[in-house]
Design a protein around this motif. Sequence first.
Motif, PDB file in Angstrom:
ATOM      1  N   THR A  76      67.747  52.842 -46.103  1.00  0.00           N
ATOM      2  CA  THR A  76      67.159  52.619 -47.423  1.00  0.00           C
ATOM      3  C   THR A  76      68.039  51.624 -48.166  1.00  0.00           C
ATOM      4  N   SER A  77      67.726  51.373 -49.409  1.00  0.00           N
ATOM      5  CA  SER A  77      68.562  50.458 -50.186  1.00  0.00           C
ATOM      6  C   SER A  77      69.976  51.005 -50.342  1.00  0.00           C
ATOM      7  N   GLY A  78      70.141  52.322 -50.311  1.00  0.00           N
ATOM      8  CA  GLY A  78      71.470  52.922 -50.358  1.00  0.00           C
ATOM      9  C   GLY A  78      72.293  52.605 -49.120  1.00  0.00           C
ATOM     10  N   SER A  79      71.630  52.302 -48.020  1.00  0.00           N
ATOM     11  CA  SER A  79      72.331  51.954 -46.787  1.00  0.00           C
ATOM     12  C   SER A  79      73.055  50.620 -46.898  1.00  0.00           C
ATOM     13  N   LEU A  80      72.660  49.817 -47.869  1.00  0.00           N
ATOM     14  CA  LEU A  80      73.305  48.522 -48.048  1.00  0.00           C
ATOM     15  C   LEU A  80      74.777  48.659 -48.426  1.00  0.00           C
TER      16      LEU A  80
END
Length: 151
Positions: A76-80
Motif C-alpha cells: 500500500t502507500s504505507g509500504s513506500l
Amino acid sequence: MTTEPVEEDRPPLADPAANLIAAALVVVLGGVAIAGARSLGPGPGTWPMTVGFVLVLLGLVLAARARRDEPPERFTSGSLLVVAAVTGMIAYVAVIATIGFEIPTLLLAFVWLRFLGRETWRTSIAVSLGATVVFYALFVGALDVTIPHLF
C-alpha cells in the motif's frame, strides 16, 4: 494488554503466491551475499558468508511454509516507507567508501528519524549526532576497525 488490529484496519491480503516470491527473493539475496563473501576471502568474508547462508536457509524455510501461512498484506502507500528506508541504505553503502562513514551515518539517521519516524527536529538532530559520535568512538576509536572515515 495487547489488542489485535480490527479486520477493517488491515490492508488487503496479497495473492498466496506472494509468500513464494518473497522466499525466492530472500534466497537470491543470500546467494548474492555468499558470492560477494567468496570474493572477499576467508577472513573478511566469514561474516557475510554466514549471513548469506542464514538468508538462504530462512528463504527455504519460508518457501516450505508458503502454502500453510496466511497470505501477506498487499503493498500500500504505507509500504513506500520501507522502500524509502531501503533506498537510503543503498545510498549509504554506495557513498561510504567515497566520503567516509560520518556524514552518511549522520544523514541516514536524521532522515530515518525525522521523515520516516516523524520525530521532532530537535530529537532527530540530537540522536543523529549522538549515534554518529558513538559509532565513531566505538568502531574507529575503541575497535580500530578499518572503515573509511574523515577524521
